[in-house]
Design a protein around this motif. Structure first.
Motif, mmCIF file in Angstrom:
data_model
loop_
_atom_site.group_PDB
_atom_site.id
_atom_site.type_symbol
_atom_site.label_atom_id
_atom_site.label_comp_id
_atom_site.label_asym_id
_atom_site.label_seq_id
_atom_site.Cartn_x
_atom_site.Cartn_y
_atom_site.Cartn_z
ATOM 1 N N GLY A 156 44.257 34.425 45.302
ATOM 2 C CA GLY A 156 45.085 33.614 44.096
ATOM 3 C C GLY A 156 43.978 33.147 42.732
ATOM 4 O O GLY A 156 45.094 32.795 42.165
ATOM 5 N N LYS A 157 43.601 32.666 42.991
ATOM 6 C CA LYS A 157 42.418 31.198 42.307
ATOM 7 C C LYS A 157 41.915 31.769 41.494
ATOM 8 O O LYS A 157 40.696 31.215 42.018
ATOM 9 N N LEU A 158 42.044 32.694 40.821
ATOM 10 C CA LEU A 158 40.865 32.890 40.613
ATOM 11 C C LEU A 158 40.278 32.761 38.702
ATOM 12 O O LEU A 158 41.477 32.142 38.065
ATOM 13 N N ALA A 159 39.411 32.517 38.245
ATOM 14 C CA ALA A 159 39.648 32.260 36.821
ATOM 15 C C ALA A 159 38.073 33.336 36.405
ATOM 16 O O ALA A 159 36.848 32.776 35.783
ATOM 17 N N PRO A 160 38.430 34.465 35.582
ATOM 18 C CA PRO A 160 37.241 35.413 35.320
ATOM 19 C C PRO A 160 36.331 34.630 34.276
ATOM 20 O O PRO A 160 37.464 34.649 33.352
#
Lengths: 297, 771
Positions: A156-160
């Motif tokens: 859930g904690k993605l920051a591409p």
């Protein structure tokens, strides 16, 4: 019975916020369409009885107990994890592209979540590796139900932000995973195909079973643009102003060459290659996994 | 060289910029897409950059061309000259037939049909180029001096438009001519000269659509119905306008009628002015002149006809003129006026109308010589001095001139005749003259040829062999026919031969014994008897010979025969002039016969002195005439050189008679010898009057023309326009069809290229792929 199948449509599913819910919906939706419960990955050593629940294989009903109690009990065996699956998800910036509301990353997320759910439901162990140009997070495989929450949390904690370096990451992964296992690569593979294949080969070389879910956006596959367009490259690849109509053929050829090369490389190395269009139904991924799982047993 | 039918459409060429603008706008207006598969795009772009650029350029060119050619096509260009011939058009040959008959001079305030016609011709020429050719006809003999027999076209196949314009410019400063429209002749020449193989022929008839001109040709319609036979060997006059137009049409020429006719055609004209009596004007006579006045307008009108003699008003007569109908005879009235006693000499008489829109036919002149008296020279071939009554000519003298007042008879014998000059004689009578010396015969021939008259009475003394030799000369001589054998009737036997008085068709005979001249049949009862005569062989197949009186003998022998010889006449009487061979003198018929004979023979044809415009004035002159000067009515003075032909007397010919009015001829005559030394001047007059038929300004309606010439492609317009011309040109020089094909071809190329270059239709395929 609630029609779970609609949850297999990525667009519909994307509206569901919670990833755990998404995963459950996908899997339940998928399973409700099957005649046979997938949960048959049980070990031979009996452990205890459990009350029957729909979806259980009736082969495992203990008829003796039924005769005595008039209730359905399933024979449960000693849990023995015979599959360790590593979900390797690409979270680079290029995965953030989505022409149709569902980005490749969303899709990949859902695929990973659904697979994790399914795997852990089957009492197998699932781990999660997320990468861009390097491995960004590595959740080792576990088969506890509680592990699922950790997986969803991590997903859930993605920051591409970063560029992809699939080949290197796969190398790294191959070196990291010691035990023979199933490696599920979920990526758009936007990298030098030779390097990607080299990475995959490395995995195979380490005797891992490998499934490649090649996620592509519909727009990337069909290039549907008509008007003059400025293409702002993700992953800092620069801008390009072109008339898409005149460039479509060339582009499609490039894409198709790339895909064919990857696919051919995969086939040669007995890697399952599955192209996933972000608009295709999510059960395809599950089916592919299950087929592979069945084959690897 | 090319022009456009809708040149305004050419502004649409600006539309050619549209594809370029769209292209540029497209370059500037783009949407932005954040794109992941940039590497593929970049690779494709790098690989295809060059091709893309070429394709773009090619498409841009095709689209721009497409619009340009479409706009060009819509503006309807037509080509001329070599370019046009290259595409099957070709230079054009324009024949402009400009009506310059005097009806075109009808005054309509500031303009005339002729002025408008010249403008129309200039308009036509302004649309032509050097490759085109122009032939210019005037329907009337033009004023540049074309003679009968020479081509009428004042310009033929001229490519020099400046020259054509110069000629038209000269025309525009002129008035219409004084002549009649010779439309039939012009069309006949055109029909003969047009080359069927030559493409692009146009015939423009610029005319006032005068009914008379269009019907003149129809009246002469030949009986034969076979058009091939009709066209084969017939002259222009024998072919109808319909024949000619259809022949011109058949030869591939486009005929355009340009109607420059007047809005309100009205005209009153004097058609004729003549003495009421058909005989020469003699001094001291009262003469009644008759003027025939015609009204071509639609309203009846009273007009005052003013009569003048030598320019001096003698009085006027008011005549009521009925209105003319649309078709048929015009309103007509006769104005009679008696002029007082005339003086001998040349005179002009004129009748004049108040000036109307077409003044040229409001005046009519009549020029003639009033004679002092008529001089008769009677040669007695059987003189008998002793007995006056037995002289051959005594009856003649008494019958012709009982009182020597207006007719003077001189009797001479043959010998004195030989020494006499015939110049002072009007009529020469040879009575029973045996023969005439050959040189004298030549002199008589000259005398008759120039208008004198000869009467030959036969008789017992004549030598038929010599006379036949000198006077018949196998038909070229003076006599109407040969003298055969003498016939003598035995009168005692009671079988008298009488004069056949039944046939009174000849005017001379009619005036003596015709029903009007002799209502009571006085001379026919009893008819004169003839007992001695020569049989005459008068050929019946000659136009210049005629038998006036016959005898009642078995052969119905001719008694009095006539031959037209030059300007004069010869009468041959088969019997004697005295009572020897007949009883004419006894019956008394001699008197009226001879009297009328004298007037008949001396009646000079006034047409010689009263000409139509463009008719040549011809006159034989004495060898002693040194110089002839003709004064034209406009004040011009022309010296005419006499023409001497071998064996003939000298003649003068004067052709510049295009201007109606009074012409004065001055003949300077050298004196003859010592008595008549020095020179003197004779003045003669002749008049030129327009043909009043041309004054018939009534028009033929375009509808009627269309009906009459149905089947002939006859364009009608009131003014020439470049546009209509261009539309007519279509089969020759128009290129819009070609352009249309080019547009279609480009359209296909565009679709093909766009499809091929991935610019069009891709979506359909892609959609299928996605589905």
């Amino acid at each position: 019975m609630e029609d779970y199948r609609k949850y297999l449509d990525p667009k519909t599913l994307n509206k569901v916020g919670r990833l755990d819910l998404k995963a459950r919906l996908i899997v339940e939706g998928y399973i409700s369409g099957l005649h046979k419960s997938p949960y048959h990955g049980f070990s031979v050593e009996f452990a205890e009885h459990r009350e029957y629940s729909p979806g259980d294989d009736i082969r495992h009903i203990d008829w003796k107990v039924f005769g005595r109690t008039d209730r359905y009990y399933i024979k449960q065996y000693e849990e023995e994890t015979n599959l360790v699956a590593h979900l390797v998800l690409d979270v680079s910036e290029s995965m953030n592209f989505g022409d149709d509301g569902v980005s490749k990353l969303n899709y990949g997320q859902m695929v990973a979540a659904a697979l994790a759910y399914l795997i852990i439901q089957q009492q197998d162990a699932a781990g999660l590796i997320m990468f861009d140009d390097a491995v960004r997070s590595n959740l080792p495989p576990r088969s506890h139900g509680s592990h699922l929450q950790a997986l969803f949390h991590t997903l859930g904690k993605l920051a591409p932000k970063q560029k992809t370096d699939v080949g290197r990451v796969l190398d790294e992964v191959a070196q990291t995973i010691q035990k023979r296992c199933l490696v599920v690569v979920i990526s758009d593979l936007f990298d030098d195909p030779d390097r990607v294949l080299a990475g995959l080969r490395h995995l195979v070389h380490r005797r891992h079973d490998v499934i490649v879910f090649h996620i592509m956006d519909d727009a990337e596959l069909t290039f549907p643009f008509e008007r003059m367009t400025r293409f702002e490259g993700l992953e800092a690849s620069g801008d390009l102003v072109v008339n898409p109509r005149s460039l479509r053929d060339g582009y499609l050829k490039e894409v198709s060459d790339f895909r064919r090369k990857i696919e051919r490389g995969c086939t040669a190395n007995r890697i399952d290659y599955v192209l996933l269009n972000t608009s295709t139904s999510l059960d395809v991924a599950l089916s592919s996994y299950l087929a592979k799982r069945a084959g690897s047993r | 060289m090319s022009s456009f039918i809708h040149p305004g459409m050419l502004f649409g060429l600006a539309l050619a910029a549209v594809p370029i603008i769209i292209h540029l706008l497209n370059r500037r207006r783009y949407r932005t897409v954040r794109w992941a598969a940039q590497d593929f795009l970049r690779a494709a772009f790098k690989k295809n950059q060059k091709r893309l650029r070429i394709e773009n350029l090619l498409l841009l060119i095709v689209r721009t061309l497409l619009i340009m050619i479409l706009v060009l096509g819509l503006s309807r260009p037509f080509l001329r000259g070599q370019l046009a011939s290259a595409i099957g058009g070709g230079a054009e040959h324009h024949t402009i037939v400009l009506d310059n008959s005097y009806s075109m001079g009808l005054n309509e305030g500031l303009t005339t049909p002729f002025a408008r016609g010249v403008k129309e011709a200039q308009k036509i020429v302004s649309t032509l180029s050097r490759e085109d050719a122009v032939t210019l006809y005037l329907t009337n003999d033009d004023f540049t001096g074309a003679r009968p027999g020479t081509p009428r076209a004042i310009l033929r196949d001229s490519h020099d438009m400046e020259k054509v314009n110069a000629v038209l410019g000269r025309l525009s400063s002129n008035r219409a001519s004084a002549g009649r429209s010779q439309l039939v002749d012009v069309l006949a020449e055109l029909a003969d000269l047009l080359d069927i193989k030559q493409p692009g022929k146009r015939v423009h008839l610029i005319t006032d659509l005068q009914r008379a001109a269009w019907e003149s040709g129809e009246a002469a319609a030949p009986a034969t119905k076979d058009p091939a036979a009709r066209n084969a060997g017939l002259s222009g006059a024998e072919r109808t306008i319909r024949d000619l137009l259809s022949e011109i049409d058949r030869k591939g020429a486009q005929i355009n009628l340009i109607d420059v006719g007047p809005q309100n055609p009205e005209n009153v004209a004097i058609a004729d002015l003549e003495p009421a009596e058909d005989r020469p004007l003699i001094e001291r006579n009262f003469e009644v002149f008759v003027a025939r006045v015609l009204n071509f307008g639609r309203m009846p009108i009273d007009v005052d006809v003013v009569f003048k003699m030598d320019g001096e008003i003698k009085g006027s007569v008011r005549v009521p003129l009925p209105a003319a109908k649309a078709i048929g005879a015009p309103g007509e009235a006769l104005a009679r006026f008696q002029l007082p006693r005339l003086q001998a000499g040349p005179h002009t008489f004129s009748a004049e109308l108040p000036v109307d829109k077409l003044p040229i036919d409001d005046q009519r002149l009549f020029a003639t010589e009033v004679r002092e008296r008529i001089r008769v020279l009677a040669v007695d071939g059987d003189p008998n001095a002793d007995y006056g009554l037995s002289s051959e000519t005594v009856y003649l003298r008494n019958a012709i001139a009982p009182v020597p007042d207006r007719i003077e008879v001189t009797e001479v014998d043959y010998l004195s005749f030989l020494t006499r000059d015939l110049a002072k004689t009007d009529i020469l009578i040879l009575a029973n003259v045996e023969r005439v010396r050959e040189d004298k015969v030549r002199e008589i021939e000259d005398f008759v040829r120039s208008g004198g008259a000869l009467v030959y009475f036969l008789g017992n003394r004549v030598d038929p062999i010599l006379l036949n030799r000198d006077f018949v000369r196998d038909g070229d001589g003076l006599f109407p026919g040969a003298i055969l054998t003498p016939a003598v009737v035995n009168q005692r036997a009671g079988n008298r031969v009488k004069v056949d008085l039944e046939d009174t068709s000849h005017p001379l005979v009619n005036r003596v014994i015709g029903p009007e001249a002799d209502p009571e049949g006085f001379w026919s009862d009893p008819p004169p008897s003839v007992w001695g005569y020569y049989r005459l062989n008068i050929p019946t197949d000659r136009a210049d010979t005629e038998v006036l009186l016959h005898l009642t003998d078995a052969e119905n022998s001719p008694l009095l025969a006539q031959k037209e010889f030059g300007k004069g006449r010869v009468l041959l009487f088969a019997s004697s002039a005295d009572l020897d061979w007949n009883d004419f003198p006894d019956v008394g018929m001699m008197i009226p016969l001879l009297h009328e004979m004298v007037y008949y023979l001396t009646k000079r044809d006034s047409s010689a002195a009263n000409l139509l415009p463009y008719a040549a004035f011809e006159r034989e002159i004495n060898a002693r005439v040194e110089a002839v000067t003709v004064h034209s009515p406009g004040g011009g003075k022309t010296t005419v050189t006499p023409i001497t032909r071998e064996g003939r007397r000298a003649t003068i010919e004067f052709h510049d008679t295009q201007e109606p009015g009074l012409y004065r001829t001055e003949l300077r005559i050298r004196g003859s010898g010592a008595i008549d030394a020095g020179t003197r001047e004779d003045v003669e007059l002749f008049s030129v009057n327009v043909d009043a038929a041309e004054g018939d300004v009534r028009r033929i309606s375009p509808g009627e023309l269309a009906e009459r010439y149905a089947g002939i492609d006859l364009g009608y317009a009131q003014t020439f326009s470049d546009r209509t011309a261009a539309e007519e040109r279509r089969p020759q020089g128009e290129v819009w069809r070609g352009l249309l094909f080019a547009v279609l071809a480009l359209l296909f190329i565009e679709i093909f290229l766009a499809r091929r270059f991935g610019d069009f239709g891709r979506r359909i395929r892609e959609k299928g792929e996605v589905a």
